[in-house]
Design an enzyme around this catalytic site. Structure first.
Site, PDB file in Angstrom:
ATOM      1  N   LYS A   1      -0.273   5.641   8.376  1.00 44.68           N
ATOM      2  CA  LYS A   1       0.523   5.732   7.149  1.00 44.68           C
ATOM      3  C   LYS A   1      -0.387   5.809   5.938  1.00 44.68           C
ATOM      4  CE  LYS A   1       1.921   2.290   4.866  1.00 44.68           C
ATOM      5  NZ  LYS A   1       1.552   1.554   3.612  1.00 44.68           N
TER       6      LYS A   1
ATOM      7  N   LYS B   1      -7.210   1.673  -3.423  1.00 43.11           N
ATOM      8  CA  LYS B   1      -6.926   1.310  -2.035  1.00 43.11           C
ATOM      9  C   LYS B   1      -7.136   2.506  -1.118  1.00 43.11           C
ATOM     10  CE  LYS B   1      -5.584  -1.064   1.530  1.00 43.11           C
ATOM     11  NZ  LYS B   1      -4.303  -1.764   1.665  1.00 43.11           N
TER      12      LYS B   1
ATOM     13  N   THR C   1       0.877  -1.172   0.000  1.00 45.87           N
ATOM     14  CA  THR C   1       0.000   0.000   0.000  1.00 45.87           C
ATOM     15  C   THR C   1       0.910   1.216   0.000  1.00 45.87           C
ATOM     16  OG1 THR C   1      -1.817  -1.114   1.148  1.00 45.87           O
ATOM     17  CG2 THR C   1      -1.754   1.290   1.265  1.00 45.87           C
TER      18      THR C   1
END
Length: 289
Positions: free
Chosen positions: A239, A171, A97
């Site tokens: 994050k 995502k 990711t």
């Protein structure tokens, strides 16, 4: 059987690479900590390589699942990076990711010599272990079609979203939606407890209606009990949300709830919950027992 390499054997990569081996593929692994690679080989067979380049040499498919943009660059670019070892016509599939920016950087760095797909996943550690991940993919349609059967070793829902970077953008949408859902569930459970209601009875009543969600079905019990020592860590969620917020600045999208929930996760970090599951948002409300 395909010749494949897998770079990055964390809580996601270790079982994903294992599913590739179980699927009959010839797997070479690389991990920054050599001990983890050796443990994988002891469990699944195959080989361990000393560098990403060595892992990628002679492979048809090279997979990666590392921590962030910089980690990704470190295992792909440079003399010891995977790209230096990849042959013409090979395919690099990144499950990290990361940002859409780095996805496009890597696609450009390949310069047509080999294919690149950005393919972040959703489903967490349990999804990786059970081979039931959702995979969102950006890149060429032909490369997607070629990679899909191999990704199917651990992917239950595999979708081609668009050009390079589109998988990472999808995502981001996933994480934005999760952030709002978890916060809503945390507030709902805290409200139920403050009102003296039985959370189990409430969830039983509402979980089959319009309020239903994966988070509700899978996290309400641990949220009420205050059990968070599992799952997707708050550090990693922050994050991911940081990537979402940076992308929003570039596109002009407005993410007021996402920005607020990101700060709530900062509160959880300050409480000592850096490695707690993302459902720990309820802990800052003082509701869980």
């Amino acid at each position: 059987m395909a010749q494949v390499a897998f770079i990055g054997l964390g809580v996601m990569g270790f079982p994903m690479a294992g599913h590739l081996a179980a699927g009959g593929h010839d797997v070479t692994v690389y991990n920054r900590s050599a001990a983890k690679a050796e443990a994988w080989v002891a469990k699944h067979g195959g080989r361990a390589a000393a560098t990403p380049r060595a892992a990628a040499e002679g492979q048809e498919f090279v997979f990666a699942c590392v921590g962030n943009d910089d980690d990704l660059r470190s295992v792909t670019i440079g003399a010891d990076g995977a790209f230096a070892g990849m042959a013409a016509g090979a395919l690099f599939i990144d499950h990290t990711t990361a940002s859409a920016t780095v996805a496009r950087e890597l696609a450009a760095a390949a310069d047509g010599k080999f294919g690149v797909l950005d393919a972040p996943v959703s489903g967490g550690q349990a999804g990786a272990e059970n081979g039931r991940l959702t995979v969102m993919i950006g890149g060429g349609a032909d490369d997607f079609a070629r990679a899909k059967p191999v990704i199917g070793c651990y992917g239950a829902n595999i979708s081609h979203i668009g050009a390079a970077g589109a998988g990472q953008l999808a995502k981001m949408v996933n994480q934005i939606c999760i952030a709002g859902a978890v916060q809503g569930l945390a507030e709902g459970l805290a409200f139920a407890q403050a009102a003296g209601l039985d959370p189990e009875a409430v969830i039983g009543a509402i979980s089959k209606g319009a309020a239903q969600s994966w988070q509700m079905e899978n996290r309400w019990k641990t949220m009420v009990s205050g059990t968070f020592d599992f799952g997707f860590a708050v550090d990693w969620m922050r994050k991911d949300l940081g990537i979402c917020l940076e992308q929003a600045k570039e596109t002009g999208a407005r993410l007021p709830v996402t920005a607020l929930v990101d700060q709530f996760y900062a509160d959880v970090q300050a409480m000592g919950g850096r490695r707690w599951d993302t459902s720990s948002l309820i802990a800052r409300l003082g509701a869980s027992k």
